[in-house]
Design an enzyme around this catalytic site. Structure first.
Site, PDB file in Angstrom:
ATOM      1  N   ALA A 198       3.090  -0.892   4.746  1.00 44.55           N
ATOM      2  CA  ALA A 198       2.524  -1.067   6.195  1.00 44.55           C
ATOM      3  C   ALA A 198       2.306  -2.182   6.478  1.00 44.55           C
ATOM      4  O   ALA A 198       2.205  -2.559   7.672  1.00 44.55           O
ATOM      5  CB  ALA A 198       1.490   0.195   6.238  1.00 44.55           C
ATOM      6  N   HIS A 226      12.757  -2.660   2.068  1.00 43.16           N
ATOM      7  CA  HIS A 226      12.183  -1.582   2.545  1.00 43.16           C
ATOM      8  C   HIS A 226      13.162  -0.422   2.042  1.00 43.16           C
ATOM      9  O   HIS A 226      14.259  -0.737   2.125  1.00 43.16           O
ATOM     10  CB  HIS A 226      12.060  -1.316   3.983  1.00 43.16           C
ATOM     11  CG  HIS A 226      11.054  -2.323   4.687  1.00 43.16           C
ATOM     12  ND1 HIS A 226       9.772  -2.388   4.438  1.00 43.16           N
ATOM     13  CD2 HIS A 226      11.364  -3.543   5.157  1.00 43.16           C
ATOM     14  CE1 HIS A 226       9.286  -3.176   4.997  1.00 43.16           C
ATOM     15  NE2 HIS A 226      10.114  -4.101   5.321  1.00 43.16           N
ATOM     16  N   TYR A 243      11.091   8.880   1.059  1.00 41.50           N
ATOM     17  CA  TYR A 243      11.058   7.951  -0.042  1.00 41.50           C
ATOM     18  C   TYR A 243      11.523   8.394  -1.431  1.00 41.50           C
ATOM     19  O   TYR A 243      11.562   7.664  -2.251  1.00 41.50           O
ATOM     20  CB  TYR A 243       9.607   7.419  -0.321  1.00 41.50           C
ATOM     21  CG  TYR A 243       8.880   7.069   1.082  1.00 41.50           C
ATOM     22  CD1 TYR A 243       9.401   5.617   1.510  1.00 41.50           C
ATOM     23  CD2 TYR A 243       8.185   7.290   1.602  1.00 41.50           C
ATOM     24  CE1 TYR A 243       8.920   4.940   2.635  1.00 41.50           C
ATOM     25  CE2 TYR A 243       7.462   6.987   2.890  1.00 41.50           C
ATOM     26  CZ  TYR A 243       8.126   5.617   3.273  1.00 41.50           C
ATOM     27  OH  TYR A 243       7.486   5.264   4.389  1.00 41.50           O
ATOM     28  N   ASN A 251       8.073  -5.768  -1.120  1.00 45.66           N
ATOM     29  CA  ASN A 251       7.815  -4.670  -0.029  1.00 45.66           C
ATOM     30  C   ASN A 251       6.522  -4.408   0.429  1.00 45.66           C
ATOM     31  O   ASN A 251       5.705  -3.895  -0.447  1.00 45.66           O
ATOM     32  CB  ASN A 251       8.421  -3.194  -0.608  1.00 45.66           C
ATOM     33  CG  ASN A 251       8.317  -2.055   0.339  1.00 45.66           C
ATOM     34  OD1 ASN A 251       7.694  -2.209   1.536  1.00 45.66           O
ATOM     35  ND2 ASN A 251       9.041  -0.991  -0.112  1.00 45.66           N
ATOM     36  N   PRO A 294       0.715  -1.193   0.069  1.00 50.96           N
ATOM     37  CA  PRO A 294      -0.042   0.107  -0.063  1.00 50.96           C
ATOM     38  C   PRO A 294       0.766   1.256   0.064  1.00 50.96           C
ATOM     39  O   PRO A 294       1.775   1.429   0.741  1.00 50.96           O
ATOM     40  CB  PRO A 294      -0.957  -0.147   1.208  1.00 50.96           C
ATOM     41  CG  PRO A 294      -0.010  -0.994   2.152  1.00 50.96           C
ATOM     42  CD  PRO A 294       0.570  -2.118   1.191  1.00 50.96           C
ATOM     43  N   ASN A 295       0.329   2.242  -0.670  1.00 53.99           N
ATOM     44  CA  ASN A 295       0.874   3.547  -0.831  1.00 53.99           C
ATOM     45  C   ASN A 295       2.107   3.711  -1.741  1.00 53.99           C
ATOM     46  O   ASN A 295       2.598   4.684  -2.118  1.00 53.99           O
ATOM     47  CB  ASN A 295       0.879   4.222   0.296  1.00 53.99           C
ATOM     48  CG  ASN A 295      -0.246   4.219   1.226  1.00 53.99           C
ATOM     49  OD1 ASN A 295      -1.158   4.723   0.757  1.00 53.99           O
ATOM     50  ND2 ASN A 295      -0.300   3.632   2.581  1.00 53.99           N
ATOM     51  N   GLU A 299      12.581  -9.540   1.621  1.00 56.40           N
ATOM     52  CA  GLU A 299      11.963  -8.488   2.118  1.00 56.40           C
ATOM     53  C   GLU A 299      12.858  -7.285   1.897  1.00 56.40           C
ATOM     54  O   GLU A 299      13.667  -7.338   2.200  1.00 56.40           O
ATOM     55  CB  GLU A 299      11.670  -8.629   3.480  1.00 56.40           C
ATOM     56  CG  GLU A 299      10.831  -7.488   4.121  1.00 56.40           C
ATOM     57  CD  GLU A 299      10.664  -7.634   5.827  1.00 56.40           C
ATOM     58  OE1 GLU A 299      11.201  -8.815   6.132  1.00 56.40           O
ATOM     59  OE2 GLU A 299      10.394  -6.800   6.402  1.00 56.40           O
ATOM     60  N   ARG A 328      12.949   4.598  12.605  1.00 56.07           N
ATOM     61  CA  ARG A 328      11.645   5.399  12.450  1.00 56.07           C
ATOM     62  C   ARG A 328      10.868   4.784  13.721  1.00 56.07           C
ATOM     63  O   ARG A 328      11.427   4.342  14.685  1.00 56.07           O
ATOM     64  CB  ARG A 328      10.932   5.026  11.191  1.00 56.07           C
ATOM     65  CG  ARG A 328      11.776   5.585   9.948  1.00 56.07           C
ATOM     66  CD  ARG A 328      11.156   5.452   8.639  1.00 56.07           C
ATOM     67  NE  ARG A 328      10.002   6.105   8.402  1.00 56.07           N
ATOM     68  CZ  ARG A 328       9.034   5.761   7.526  1.00 56.07           C
ATOM     69  NH1 ARG A 328       9.222   4.836   6.678  1.00 56.07           N
ATOM     70  NH2 ARG A 328       7.769   6.456   7.497  1.00 56.07           N
ATOM     71  N   ARG A 345       4.876  10.841  -2.629  1.00 52.69           N
ATOM     72  CA  ARG A 345       4.829  10.686  -1.241  1.00 52.69           C
ATOM     73  C   ARG A 345       5.974  10.729  -0.350  1.00 52.69           C
ATOM     74  O   ARG A 345       7.015  10.498  -0.647  1.00 52.69           O
ATOM     75  CB  ARG A 345       4.444   9.091  -1.302  1.00 52.69           C
ATOM     76  CG  ARG A 345       4.041   8.645   0.332  1.00 52.69           C
ATOM     77  CD  ARG A 345       4.094   7.080   0.222  1.00 52.69           C
ATOM     78  NE  ARG A 345       3.809   6.590   1.441  1.00 52.69           N
ATOM     79  CZ  ARG A 345       4.241   5.653   2.015  1.00 52.69           C
ATOM     80  NH1 ARG A 345       4.758   4.538   1.257  1.00 52.69           N
ATOM     81  NH2 ARG A 345       4.036   5.201   3.328  1.00 52.69           N
TER      82      ARG A 345
HETATM   83  C1  DQA Z   1       8.310   1.139   3.863  1.00 49.97           C
HETATM   84  C2  DQA Z   1       8.473   1.315   5.477  1.00 49.97           C
HETATM   85  C3  DQA Z   1       7.133   0.951   6.112  1.00 49.97           C
HETATM   86  O1  DQA Z   1       6.868   1.142   7.405  1.00 49.97           O
HETATM   87  C4  DQA Z   1       5.911   1.962   5.442  1.00 49.97           C
HETATM   88  O2  DQA Z   1       4.804   1.621   5.979  1.00 49.97           O
HETATM   89  C5  DQA Z   1       5.813   2.124   3.907  1.00 49.97           C
HETATM   90  C6  DQA Z   1       7.334   1.706   3.152  1.00 49.97           C
HETATM   91  C7  DQA Z   1       9.725   1.531   3.014  1.00 49.97           C
HETATM   92  O3  DQA Z   1       9.749   0.890   2.104  1.00 49.97           O
HETATM   93  O4  DQA Z   1      10.374   2.127   3.718  1.00 49.97           O
HETATM   94  O5  DQA Z   1       4.960   2.456   3.303  1.00 49.97           O
HETATM   95  O6  DQA Z   1       7.990  -0.358   3.907  1.00 49.97           O
END
Ligand code: DQA
Length: 137
Positions: free
Chosen positions: A74, A97, A22, A71, A9-10, A95, A104, A17
């Site tokens: 959230a 990020h 990011y 990835n 998501p997102n 995995e 964070r 964003r």
């Molecule tokens: C994320 C880190 C997550 O905590 C966050 O909710 C994201 C992006 C990252 O790629 O840094 O949406 O996965």
């Protein structure tokens, strides 16, 4: 070699964003560059904001692809369902990020993916995806 990047998501908003966290590159532009650089690798891409769709995709590709770069955004920190799907499939999952989740908020320190991932790459910006790809190659 057949690899898929699955984004949660997102992450469709990358580039717009929170660019201070990011970056300002869209994922579309990033993946075009990645495909140009790794021409002998079949790189597929899937993004969804919906938890069940991510699980469906993991099940769909998880017995035939050579690698999954995930990835879950959230959902990493909340989804037992995605964690179980990663455990259920046979294709190795890395995995990733973009941000360093450990620098964070504390709710980002927990991952339901990590226990069943082949490896974890965190905090190298979009380069995290390329490092994951290189580890499969
Ligand atoms: C994320 C880190 C997550 O905590 C966050 O909710 C994201 C992006 C990252 O790629 O840094 O949406 O996965």
């Amino acid at each position: 070699m057949k690899i898929i990047i699955i984004n949660g998501p997102n992450l469709n908003l990358l580039g717009q964003r929170e660019p201070e966290i990011y970056g300002s590159l869209s994922f579309d532009t990033f993946i075009k560059g990645l495909k140009r650089k790794y021409t002998s690798t079949d790189i597929q891409y899937f993004q969804s904001n919906i938890e069940g769709e991510l699980i469906n995709k993991l099940q769909e590709v998880g017995f035939s692809y050579d690698g999954i770069i995930l990835n879950a955004a959230a959902y990493t920190h909340t989804s037992i369902g995605i964690g179980d799907a990663v455990k259920a499939i046979t294709t190795p999952v890395i995995e990733v990020h973009i941000s360093n989740t450990f620098s964070r908020e504390s709710f980002r320190h927990q991952s339901f993916i990590s226990p069943n991932a082949k490896g974890v790459i965190i905090g190298f910006g979009l380069k995290s995806y390329e490092l994951a790809l290189q580890s499969f190659l």
